[in-house]
Design a protein around this motif. Structure first.
Motif, short mmCIF file in Angstrom:
data_model
loop_
_atom_site.label_atom_id
_atom_site.label_comp_id
_atom_site.label_asym_id
_atom_site.label_seq_id
_atom_site.Cartn_x
_atom_site.Cartn_y
_atom_site.Cartn_z
N TYR A 12 2.83 29.90 30.75
CA TYR A 12 2.63 29.85 29.31
C TYR A 12 3.32 28.70 28.58
N HIS B 132 2.14 26.52 25.18
CA HIS B 132 2.68 27.16 23.98
C HIS B 132 4.09 26.61 23.70
N ASP C 297 4.02 23.78 17.31
CA ASP C 297 2.97 24.78 17.43
C ASP C 297 1.58 24.19 17.63
#
Length: 183
Positions: free
Chosen positions: A13, A17, A26
């Motif tokens: 992840y 992210h 972001d």
């Protein structure tokens, strides 16, 4: 969560992210430049099948994220030596392609304290040495804890926002009912 399990989950992840490392990251992009930098990293001795070093661009931030095995002990000096293997070639490449100096941030995710942190003042000395090359260390457990806390704060803020919306809706309803001819 066992160390290897944490590493596998984070590896899956974290690169997509980046906000887990920094909320300002972001909107990470995957430009053509990222592929070129990835090839450059491989030329510096990182094998093709090794997926624990990634380059990303997020806004104006150029970021290299390096994952260390959760059970691997490493010193600040060894980490800096490894970072510098790809840092200077990447900075040169970015200067050539961007036409100006850019800042390259490096985040090293580790499972264990660095070996020199055990010495008096070792953690602060390490932080200063890494800051000199715009690098920092984040431990897996801290990353997970901070991400959970941020998410809880986000949910709390939205819960409060929901309450404010309910109050405003009730006021609007009451005002609408109180106006003459609103029957």
């Amino acid at each position: 969560m066992a160390g290897d399990n944490k590493e596998a989950v984070l590896q899956k992840y974290i690169f997509e992210h980046l906000w887990l490392l920094d909320p300002g990251w972001d909107k990470a992009t995957v430009p053509v430049m990222e592929q070129a930098v990835s090839k450059l990293i491989q030329k510096q001795g990182v094998p093709k099948d090794r997926f624990d070093i990634k380059y990303r661009v997020s806004g104006t931030n150029h970021v290299v994220v390096e994952l260390k095995r959760s059970n691997r002990k490493v010193s600040t000096a060894a980490l800096i030596e490894q970072i510098n293997k790809y840092r200077y070639p990447i900075l040169g490449f970015l200067k050539d392609t961007e036409g100006t100096d850019v800042e390259l941030q490096t985040v090293c995710l580790v499972g264990e304290d660095l070996s020199d942190w055990k010495h008096e003042g070792g953690r602060e000395a390490s932080r200063q040495q890494l800051a000199a090359i715009n690098a920092r260390v984040v431990k897996y457990d801290k990353l997970i804890k901070d991400a959970k806390q941020s998410y809880e704060e986000y949910l709390d803020a939205h819960k409060k926002l929901g309450t404010v919306r309910e109050v405003l809706a009730a006021i609007e309803d009451a005002l609408g009912a109180a106006q003459p001819g609103s029957d």
